[in-house]
Design a protein around this motif. Structure first.
Motif, PDB file in Angstrom:
ATOM      1  N   ASP A  46       0.843  -1.492  -0.438  1.00  0.00           N
ATOM      2  CA  ASP A  46      -0.109  -0.410   0.090  1.00  0.00           C
ATOM      3  C   ASP A  46       1.364   1.046  -0.027  1.00  0.00           C
ATOM      4  OD1 ASP A  46      -2.386  -1.362  -0.486  1.00  0.00           O
ATOM      5  OD2 ASP A  46      -2.657  -1.297   2.069  1.00  0.00           O
ATOM      6  N   GLU A  47       0.530   2.035  -0.884  1.00  0.00           N
ATOM      7  CA  GLU A  47       1.132   3.056  -0.307  1.00  0.00           C
ATOM      8  C   GLU A  47       1.373   4.200   0.254  1.00  0.00           C
ATOM      9  OE1 GLU A  47       3.190   6.212  -2.699  1.00  0.00           O
ATOM     10  OE2 GLU A  47       2.664   4.083  -4.083  1.00  0.00           O
ATOM     11  N   TRP A  76      11.642  -4.668  14.732  1.00  0.00           N
ATOM     12  CA  TRP A  76      12.540  -3.262  14.856  1.00  0.00           C
ATOM     13  C   TRP A  76      12.517  -2.842  13.115  1.00  0.00           C
ATOM     14  CZ3 TRP A  76      15.508  -7.043  14.135  1.00  0.00           C
ATOM     15  CH2 TRP A  76      16.377  -7.210  13.170  1.00  0.00           C
ATOM     16  N   VAL A  77      12.271  -1.652  12.918  1.00  0.00           N
ATOM     17  CA  VAL A  77      13.001  -0.892  12.018  1.00  0.00           C
ATOM     18  C   VAL A  77      14.193  -0.600  11.612  1.00  0.00           C
ATOM     19  CG1 VAL A  77      12.124   0.770  10.320  1.00  0.00           C
ATOM     20  CG2 VAL A  77      10.353   0.788  12.185  1.00  0.00           C
ATOM     21  N   PRO A  78      14.948  -1.777  10.873  1.00  0.00           N
ATOM     22  CA  PRO A  78      16.394  -1.096  10.793  1.00  0.00           C
ATOM     23  C   PRO A  78      16.291   0.547   9.784  1.00  0.00           C
ATOM     24  CG  PRO A  78      15.064  -2.871   9.175  1.00  0.00           C
ATOM     25  CD  PRO A  78      14.533  -2.514   9.678  1.00  0.00           C
ATOM     26  N   LYS A  79      15.707   0.773   8.798  1.00  0.00           N
ATOM     27  CA  LYS A  79      15.795   1.918   7.715  1.00  0.00           C
ATOM     28  C   LYS A  79      13.986   2.258   7.346  1.00  0.00           C
ATOM     29  CE  LYS A  79      16.298  -0.920   3.670  1.00  0.00           C
ATOM     30  NZ  LYS A  79      17.088  -1.010   2.565  1.00  0.00           N
ATOM     31  N   PRO A  80      14.136   3.400   6.737  1.00  0.00           N
ATOM     32  CA  PRO A  80      12.871   3.668   6.299  1.00  0.00           C
ATOM     33  C   PRO A  80      12.558   3.161   5.514  1.00  0.00           C
ATOM     34  CG  PRO A  80      14.380   5.922   6.724  1.00  0.00           C
ATOM     35  CD  PRO A  80      15.375   4.734   6.563  1.00  0.00           C
ATOM     36  N   HIS A  81      11.023   2.672   6.097  1.00  0.00           N
ATOM     37  CA  HIS A  81      10.598   1.670   5.123  1.00  0.00           C
ATOM     38  C   HIS A  81      10.050   0.327   5.282  1.00  0.00           C
ATOM     39  CE1 HIS A  81       7.048   5.170   3.469  1.00  0.00           C
ATOM     40  NE2 HIS A  81       8.643   6.148   3.226  1.00  0.00           N
ATOM     41  N   SER A  82      10.507  -0.194   6.226  1.00  0.00           N
ATOM     42  CA  SER A  82      10.725  -1.522   6.299  1.00  0.00           C
ATOM     43  C   SER A  82      11.364  -1.858   8.148  1.00  0.00           C
ATOM     44  CB  SER A  82      12.657  -1.231   6.138  1.00  0.00           C
ATOM     45  OG  SER A  82      13.250  -1.323   6.889  1.00  0.00           O
ATOM     46  N   PHE A  83      10.522  -3.457   7.858  1.00  0.00           N
ATOM     47  CA  PHE A  83      10.397  -3.489   9.149  1.00  0.00           C
ATOM     48  C   PHE A  83      10.933  -4.982   9.407  1.00  0.00           C
ATOM     49  CE2 PHE A  83       7.590  -6.041  12.533  1.00  0.00           C
ATOM     50  CZ  PHE A  83       7.711  -5.652  13.214  1.00  0.00           C
ATOM     51  N   VAL A  84      11.223  -5.255  11.043  1.00  0.00           N
ATOM     52  CA  VAL A  84      11.788  -7.182  10.838  1.00  0.00           C
ATOM     53  C   VAL A  84      11.018  -7.304  12.048  1.00  0.00           C
ATOM     54  CG1 VAL A  84      13.194  -8.642  11.041  1.00  0.00           C
ATOM     55  CG2 VAL A  84      14.280  -6.234  10.237  1.00  0.00           C
ATOM     56  N   GLY A  85      10.474  -8.660  11.931  1.00  0.00           N
ATOM     57  CA  GLY A  85       9.136  -9.247  12.859  1.00  0.00           C
ATOM     58  C   GLY A  85      10.600 -10.243  13.388  1.00  0.00           C
ATOM     59  N   VAL A  86       9.940 -10.804  14.418  1.00  0.00           N
ATOM     60  CA  VAL A  86      11.232 -11.469  15.485  1.00  0.00           C
ATOM     61  C   VAL A  86      10.550 -12.324  15.598  1.00  0.00           C
ATOM     62  CG1 VAL A  86      12.759 -11.470  17.251  1.00  0.00           C
ATOM     63  CG2 VAL A  86      13.182  -8.839  15.439  1.00  0.00           C
ATOM     64  N   CYS A  87       9.547 -11.763  16.839  1.00  0.00           N
ATOM     65  CA  CYS A  87       8.300 -12.744  17.393  1.00  0.00           C
ATOM     66  C   CYS A  87       6.698 -12.255  16.981  1.00  0.00           C
ATOM     67  CB  CYS A  87       8.732 -13.138  18.814  1.00  0.00           C
ATOM     68  SG  CYS A  87       8.508 -11.978  20.138  1.00  0.00           S
ATOM     69  N   ASP A 124      10.325   8.338  15.991  1.00  0.00           N
ATOM     70  CA  ASP A 124       9.060   8.544  15.802  1.00  0.00           C
ATOM     71  C   ASP A 124       8.278   7.729  14.980  1.00  0.00           C
ATOM     72  OD1 ASP A 124       8.995  10.576  14.352  1.00  0.00           O
ATOM     73  OD2 ASP A 124       7.641  11.532  15.641  1.00  0.00           O
ATOM     74  N   PHE A 125       7.205   7.321  14.476  1.00  0.00           N
ATOM     75  CA  PHE A 125       6.838   7.177  13.518  1.00  0.00           C
ATOM     76  C   PHE A 125       6.835   7.468  12.385  1.00  0.00           C
ATOM     77  CE2 PHE A 125       3.255   6.082  10.131  1.00  0.00           C
ATOM     78  CZ  PHE A 125       2.423   4.844  10.338  1.00  0.00           C
ATOM     79  N   THR A 126       6.954   9.437  11.725  1.00  0.00           N
ATOM     80  CA  THR A 126       7.671   9.562  10.827  1.00  0.00           C
ATOM     81  C   THR A 126       8.905   9.647  10.672  1.00  0.00           C
ATOM     82  OG1 THR A 126       7.979  11.962  12.440  1.00  0.00           O
ATOM     83  CG2 THR A 126       5.094  11.460  10.697  1.00  0.00           C
ATOM     84  N   ASP A 127       9.727   9.105  11.256  1.00  0.00           N
ATOM     85  CA  ASP A 127      10.801   9.182  10.854  1.00  0.00           C
ATOM     86  C   ASP A 127      11.790   7.363  10.151  1.00  0.00           C
ATOM     87  OD1 ASP A 127      12.261  11.237  11.751  1.00  0.00           O
ATOM     88  OD2 ASP A 127      12.277  10.536  14.397  1.00  0.00           O
ATOM     89  N   ALA A 128      10.758   6.911  10.559  1.00  0.00           N
ATOM     90  CA  ALA A 128      10.498   5.410   9.933  1.00  0.00           C
ATOM     91  C   ALA A 128       9.480   4.947   9.555  1.00  0.00           C
ATOM     92  CB  ALA A 128       9.694   4.489  11.647  1.00  0.00           C
ATOM     93  N   PHE A 129       8.366   6.205   8.961  1.00  0.00           N
ATOM     94  CA  PHE A 129       7.707   5.983   7.547  1.00  0.00           C
ATOM     95  C   PHE A 129       7.801   7.204   7.087  1.00  0.00           C
ATOM     96  CE2 PHE A 129       6.820   1.761  10.249  1.00  0.00           C
ATOM     97  CZ  PHE A 129       7.072   1.059   9.598  1.00  0.00           C
ATOM     98  N   PRO A 130       8.540   7.808   6.729  1.00  0.00           N
ATOM     99  CA  PRO A 130       8.291   8.841   6.112  1.00  0.00           C
ATOM    100  C   PRO A 130       6.850   9.053   4.684  1.00  0.00           C
ATOM    101  CG  PRO A 130      10.440   8.510   6.035  1.00  0.00           C
ATOM    102  CD  PRO A 130       9.670   7.318   6.735  1.00  0.00           C
ATOM    103  N   THR A 131       5.987  10.188   4.490  1.00  0.00           N
ATOM    104  CA  THR A 131       5.009  10.266   3.591  1.00  0.00           C
ATOM    105  C   THR A 131       5.739   9.874   2.249  1.00  0.00           C
ATOM    106  OG1 THR A 131       6.463  12.303   3.187  1.00  0.00           O
ATOM    107  CG2 THR A 131       4.351  11.982   4.553  1.00  0.00           C
ATOM    108  N   SER A 132       6.537   9.679   1.924  1.00  0.00           N
ATOM    109  CA  SER A 132       6.591   8.713   0.503  1.00  0.00           C
ATOM    110  C   SER A 132       7.980   7.615   0.371  1.00  0.00           C
ATOM    111  CB  SER A 132       6.783   9.565  -0.720  1.00  0.00           C
ATOM    112  OG  SER A 132       7.984  10.519  -0.309  1.00  0.00           O
ATOM    113  N   PRO A 133       7.879   6.365   0.432  1.00  0.00           N
ATOM    114  CA  PRO A 133       8.936   5.223   0.163  1.00  0.00           C
ATOM    115  C   PRO A 133       9.854   5.783  -0.873  1.00  0.00           C
ATOM    116  CG  PRO A 133       6.945   4.898  -0.620  1.00  0.00           C
ATOM    117  CD  PRO A 133       6.351   5.994  -0.326  1.00  0.00           C
TER     118      PRO A 133
END
Length: 133
Positions: A46-47, A76-87, A124-133
């Motif tokens: 999703d955009e 955790w979020v290793p870089k903007p617009h990414s996620f690593v699920g551990v458990c 925060d959220f805007t650092d992890a997921f800025p408005t445009s990927p």
């Protein structure tokens, strides 16, 4: 093509294919497994990030929690617009055992420490997921 990166650990994959796949709960005609699958697809494609993501306390650890229906995924979020699920755990279990969220947060923290992970978005959220990927 995906807009965001999503990775999961082998332990999380085993939990999904084992405990989650066998859980009998349904919501709106879908199993928890089906909800998680759609949630991950939406997160990646999703955009706009519609995923319910929250930073866990203390926020200085950089650990996040996803809230798909019926489930909680920790990572955790290793870089903007990414996620690593551990458990992950069933939402019902986290409501029965109030310490389960902290245990999962500590599991992610131990994973990061064990693997000497340094790529973590602490904002925060805007650092992890800025408005445009």
């Amino acid at each position: 093509m995906p807009i965001r990166l999503l990775h999961i650990t082998q332990e999380l994959e085993d939990w999904i294919d084992g405990e989650l796949f066998q859980s009998g709960g349904k919501l709106a005609g879908r199993t928890a497994y089906e909800h998680l699958e759609q949630f991950f697809i939406d997160f990646r494609c999703d955009e706009v990030v519609h995923a319910n993501l929250r930073r866990m306390m203390p926020t200085q650890k950089g650990i996040w929690k996803m809230h798909p229906p019926l489930i909680r995924v920790y990572g955790w979020v290793p870089k903007p617009h990414s996620f690593v699920g551990v458990c992950a755990r069933l939402e019902a279990d986290t409501k029965k055992d109030k310490s389960l969220n902290d245990k999962c947060r500590d599991e992610v923290s131990a994973f990061l420490s064990h693997h000497q992970v340094t790529d973590i978005v602490y904002g925060d959220f805007t650092d992890a997921f800025p408005t445009s990927p």
